[in-house]
Write a protein that holds these residues in place. Structure first.
Motif, PDB file in Angstrom:
ATOM      1  N   ALA A 166       3.986  -7.738  42.224  1.00  0.00           N
ATOM      2  CA  ALA A 166       4.321  -7.643  40.799  1.00  0.00           C
ATOM      3  C   ALA A 166       3.510  -8.581  39.922  1.00  0.00           C
ATOM      4  O   ALA A 166       3.855  -8.760  38.754  1.00  0.00           O
ATOM      5  N   GLU A 168       0.684  -8.158  38.538  1.00  0.00           N
ATOM      6  CA  GLU A 168       0.179  -7.397  37.398  1.00  0.00           C
ATOM      7  C   GLU A 168       1.267  -7.208  36.347  1.00  0.00           C
ATOM      8  O   GLU A 168       1.015  -7.310  35.144  1.00  0.00           O
ATOM      9  N   GLY A 169       2.499  -6.924  36.780  1.00  0.00           N
ATOM     10  CA  GLY A 169       3.603  -6.799  35.834  1.00  0.00           C
ATOM     11  C   GLY A 169       3.904  -8.111  35.133  1.00  0.00           C
ATOM     12  O   GLY A 169       4.240  -8.130  33.936  1.00  0.00           O
ATOM     13  N   GLN A 170       3.786  -9.232  35.849  1.00  0.00           N
ATOM     14  CA  GLN A 170       3.992 -10.538  35.225  1.00  0.00           C
ATOM     15  C   GLN A 170       2.886 -10.848  34.226  1.00  0.00           C
ATOM     16  O   GLN A 170       3.135 -11.452  33.176  1.00  0.00           O
ATOM     17  N   ALA A 173       3.563  -8.694  30.999  1.00  0.00           N
ATOM     18  CA  ALA A 173       4.725  -9.219  30.275  1.00  0.00           C
ATOM     19  C   ALA A 173       4.403 -10.570  29.645  1.00  0.00           C
ATOM     20  O   ALA A 173       4.767 -10.837  28.490  1.00  0.00           O
ATOM     21  N   VAL A 212      10.320 -11.653  35.191  1.00  0.00           N
ATOM     22  CA  VAL A 212       9.903 -10.629  36.160  1.00  0.00           C
ATOM     23  C   VAL A 212      10.056 -11.155  37.580  1.00  0.00           C
ATOM     24  O   VAL A 212      10.480 -10.419  38.493  1.00  0.00           O
ATOM     25  N   LEU A 234       8.127  -2.971  39.457  1.00  0.00           N
ATOM     26  CA  LEU A 234       8.080  -3.976  38.395  1.00  0.00           C
ATOM     27  C   LEU A 234       6.767  -3.910  37.616  1.00  0.00           C
ATOM     28  O   LEU A 234       6.742  -4.209  36.415  1.00  0.00           O
ATOM     29  N   VAL A 235       5.676  -3.537  38.269  1.00  0.00           N
ATOM     30  CA  VAL A 235       4.422  -3.345  37.536  1.00  0.00           C
ATOM     31  C   VAL A 235       4.576  -2.205  36.533  1.00  0.00           C
ATOM     32  O   VAL A 235       4.205  -2.327  35.356  1.00  0.00           O
ATOM     33  N   GLY A 238       6.786  -3.364  33.748  1.00  0.00           N
ATOM     34  CA  GLY A 238       6.094  -4.248  32.810  1.00  0.00           C
ATOM     35  C   GLY A 238       5.238  -3.479  31.830  1.00  0.00           C
ATOM     36  O   GLY A 238       5.271  -3.744  30.617  1.00  0.00           O
ATOM     37  N   TYR A 239       4.473  -2.501  32.328  1.00  0.00           N
ATOM     38  CA  TYR A 239       3.657  -1.691  31.430  1.00  0.00           C
ATOM     39  C   TYR A 239       4.532  -0.878  30.478  1.00  0.00           C
ATOM     40  O   TYR A 239       4.232  -0.751  29.286  1.00  0.00           O
TER      41      TYR A 239
END
Length: 445
Positions: A166, A168-170, A173, A212, A234-235, A238-239
């Motif tokens: 995750a 990339e999701g962090q 965000a 996240v 989660l990625v 996040g997007y």
């Protein structure tokens, strides 16, 4: 009378030849093939040059007082060929060293190949404008800052036994909320100095990264959901959530919520005056200096403290750690949340260094950070160096964008991802993840 039987003294036997294992043979073959290809490429680069005269602007941008400096690029090309030839001979004779000496030789050969490639790329300009080489360090540092923070987040999580897909999701965000917090501080807290507005942005990025990370820890540690699946979800989350929130900002309120105050450069006395590299390395923003300090700090935390020992033990054998009184679930929570702090800082660097938030502005760098963790063998210092290398490759594409006729831009764009595939495929050598990485643990009474 008893006969005494004399035992003949055995002749000095020759030492038995050392039996090489298959891994050693494969390593030698890999080295020979790679170095031979590099040598052929460097020779081709040299032979393709008609006029070896090239120019550089390593001291700064082109101005009246700083014109391009011309030099003979053939010297660089032949030096690169010689260095690679020596390394190839060492590999053929099975004398190529292991450890840091082998890594040093590989770095020298890589720098030589980079130099030979630049000589070919900038020589013989086809148009009326002759481009000059620029200093790659500033762009590399700008891109590598986020990658280093992401790599540190991945090391902390995976050393504790939690796979952090995750990142990339962090990043996305942290980029969004870093922009929002900084923009809100500029408009609503006008009484405070502008210096503090980017600091509020860093706080927003950290909170988003930790949020996240908390979701990752909650689903993977509390409900034992597959950590890879949770990371991918989660990625996407996040997007999705940042795109939705960005769409909710009215055009007339964009300055209030998506116009962050950028981090300002701070020169370190004396060091920033070093020729060529001083301004690039020591005339940076607060976030870059935090990245410099974070790498040794995480190393010290993992390898020189009791908490770090517990993190590594939980990542290797959580049951054994549990039997001596260490709570694996609590340690994993702590490591994941601390990793979220670093990932949030990496995300905030996108908006606080470049400007307003834009959808998909992280461009998959979180996954490249994860590859840097693997390439760095789950060690904070090696992972940070791998992150810098990936940043260098990505910056190379930006530098050579003006040479699209000679160097295809699409190929340059793919270089970081090609290097990522090579790293994940294990070409960098035999790597072993923490034994309990990705494995859920449930305490038994």
């Amino acid at each position: 009378m008893t006969d005494v039987i004399e035992t003949p003294t055995p002749a000095a036997s020759e030492p038995e030849p050392r039996v090489r294992d298959r891994a050693d043979v494969r390593r030698q073959i890999k080295l020979i093939v790679v170095l031979a290809l590099v040598l052929l490429a460097e020779v081709w680069f040299k032979l393709e040059i008609d006029d070896p005269t090239v120019a550089h602007l390593f001291k700064g941008p082109r101005t009246k007082d700083n014109p391009p400096v011309e030099f003979d690029g053939s010297i660089v090309s032949w030096v690169a060929v010689g260095l690679t030839a020596v390394a190839l001979l060492l590999a053929v004779a099975n004398l190529y060293p292991r450890g840091w000496k082998g890594v040093l030789i590989a770095v020298v050969v890589g720098l030589g190949f980079y130099g030979a490639f630049l000589m070919w790329a900038y020589a013989d300009p086809s148009g009326a404008f002759a481009p000059a080489m620029t200093n790659p360090i500033p762009g590399t540092i700008r891109i590598a800052t986020a990658l280093v923070f992401g790599a540190l987040a991945g090391v902390l999580c995976e050393r504790a036994g939690v796979v952090n897909i995750a990142i990339e999701g962090q990043f996305i965000a942290g980029a969004f909320f870093g922009s929002v917090f900084s923009s809100f501080a500029v408009v609503s807290l006008a009484a405070i100095p502008l210096f503090w507005c980017p600091v509020f942005g860093l706080l927003g990025g950290v909170l988003a990264g930790v949020g996240v990370a908390a979701m990752l820890a909650f689903f993977s540690l509390r409900y034992h959901v597959d950590q890879v699946v949770v990371g991918v979800v989660l990625v996407a989350f996040g997007y999705g959530i940042t795109s939705f929130l960005l769409g909710q900002i009215p055009n007339d309120r964009n300055d209030q919520f998506n116009n962050p105050e950028l981090l300002q450069s701070v020169d370190i006395p004396v060091l920033h005056e070093i020729p060529y590299i001083g301004e690039a390395l020591f005339g940076q923003t607060l976030l870059v200096y935090l990245a410099y300090l974070s790498v040794p700090a995480v190393w010290f935390l993992l390898f020189q403290t009791r908490w770090g020992l517990r993190v590594r033990s939980v990542g290797e054998h959580p049951k054994a750690a549990d039997t001596v009184g260490v709570d694996p679930i609590r340690i994993r929570w702590q490591a994941v949340l601390l990793g979220g702090v670093f990932a949030g800082l990496g995300g905030a660097s996108f908006t606080l260094s470049t400007g307003a938030f834009d959808k998909e502005m992280t461009a998959g760098l979180g996954f490249i950070s994860l590859a840097a963790v693997i390439m760095g063998r789950w060690h904070p210092i090696y992972a940070a160096l791998a992150a810098v290398m990936f940043g260098f490759l990505r910056n190379l594409k930006d530098q050579l964008s003006i040479l699209d006729e000679k160097v295809p831009g699409d190929l340059l764009s793919a270089l970081p991802y090609i290097a990522t595939i090579i790293a994940v495929a294990g070409f960098v050598g035999r790597v072993r993840a923490p034994a309990a990485d990705g494995q859920p643990y449930q305490k038994t009474d």
